[in-house]
Design an enzyme around this catalytic site. Structure first.
Site, short mmCIF file in Angstrom:
data_model
loop_
_atom_site.label_atom_id
_atom_site.label_comp_id
_atom_site.label_asym_id
_atom_site.label_seq_id
_atom_site.Cartn_x
_atom_site.Cartn_y
_atom_site.Cartn_z
N HIS A 37 0.87 -1.11 -0.06
CA HIS A 37 -0.04 0.09 0.09
C HIS A 37 0.88 1.05 -0.16
O HIS A 37 0.53 2.16 -0.59
CB HIS A 37 -0.67 0.08 1.36
CG HIS A 37 -1.75 -1.11 1.43
ND1 HIS A 37 -1.90 -2.13 2.19
CD2 HIS A 37 -3.16 -1.27 0.62
CE1 HIS A 37 -2.78 -2.87 2.25
NE2 HIS A 37 -3.43 -2.33 1.07
N GLY A 147 -2.50 -2.19 -7.14
CA GLY A 147 -1.13 -3.16 -7.46
C GLY A 147 -1.37 -4.03 -8.31
O GLY A 147 -2.63 -4.77 -8.33
#
Ligand code: PAF
Length: 290
Positions: A37, A147
């Site tokens: 993150h 991601g």
């Protein structure tokens, strides 16, 4: 860092940033931050002026027997990590704020959501596409960051943004891995020490797939056979799927001629892990793996 749980206050803040000519980067998350993150946030900071991060464990993307109720949470820790990374705005809406009474609208893509994780998690991508469409509408960022570990999610969002003419750049950020190869995921905390060690067969398989291509193998069947054998030898790992497909459409391919996606999902006890890598004749030593 400003923190808000209302759409109204978030919109006001973003409007004021934009009126000063600042570009907006957006990182949607479900919290319980790890290095993956933080990498998305850093990438957003590099490319845009003001970074908005949302933390919302989205109920519509969890199936009835999934881990919605026990999804890991630690808002205090997340807040500290976001602040230390230089995030400008943290958006932490409640379920009611996102899905008020009478909520009736969903975004449902065909085809691309029916393969890989879509088969074992029916309805999952409908929930993801819906919440991401809502968040993009609320934040109206210049760029949004996702991601590559969730490759199918990224492909679904790219498709949705094209199909719905959403004016945003979707940026995919490479998977961040532990030193031993395990892809970082909030769900890794569920793994027992034995499962944690067995999980390494997943990233190892991806590496072996590229090694086989480096050694001249082009047959998808032969690569699948080798990987199935390896993963099958690990007792604690139950394969959900192992597929080799086109990275954009996610349709199966039979030969490795260009950049190709190897995607794996597996259960270790109650934990479901996913991972993937691009393999291909041109990718030797590019470091796209680990
Ligand atoms: O990848 C996630 O954390 C979630 O699926 C997302 C994109 C924040 C949507 O809830």
């Amino acid at each position: 860092m400003l923190e808000t749980n209302t759409i109204g206050e978030l919109r006001k803040t973003i409007k004021s940033e934009k009126s000063r000519g600042r570009t907006i980067g957006f990182v949607p998350t479900m919290g319980y931050f790890h290095e993956g993150h933080l990498t998305l946030m850093r990438e957003a900071k590099k490319r845009t002026d003001a970074v908005v991060v949302s933390i919302f464990v989205n109920p519509t993307q969890f199936g009835p027997n999934e881990d919605l109720d026990k999804y890991p949470k630690d808002l205090d820790r997340d807040r500290g990590m976001a602040q230390a990374t230089g995030v400008d705005v943290l958006f932490t809406p409640s379920v009611k704020e996102m899905y008020p009474d009478g909520y009736s609208t969903y975004v449902d893509l065909t085809g691309i959501t029916e393969v890989l994780c879509g088969k074992s998690r029916p309805g999952h991508f409908k929930g993801v596409a819906t919440v991401v469409a809502k968040l993009l509408n609320i934040v109206r960022p210049d760029a949004a960051f996702f991601g590559e570990k969730d490759w199918q999610q990224l492909a679904v969002i790219k498709r949705m943004v094209i199909d719905l003419n959403v004016d945003v750049e979707v940026v995919g950020v490479p998977t961040v891995r532990e030193k031993d190869g395990l892809a970082m995921s909030s769900r890794n905390v569920y793994l027992s020490p034995e499962e944690r060690s067995a999980s390494l067969v997943i990233s190892k398989s991806l590496k072996i797939a590229q090694n086989m291509v480096d050694n001249g193998e082009r047959s998808v069947d032969r690569i699948l056979e080798a990987l199935q054998g390896l993963i099958g030898s690990e007792e604690l790992v139950e394969l959900d799927y192992l597929e080799i497909c086109d990275p954009e459409t996610l349709s199966p391919v039979s030969e490795i001629r260009a950049e190709t996606l190897v995607a794996i999902a597996a259960r270790l006890g109650k934990t479901r892990l996913i991972d993937n890598a691009l393999i291909g004749p041109e990718l030797e030593n590019t470091g796209n793996l680990f």
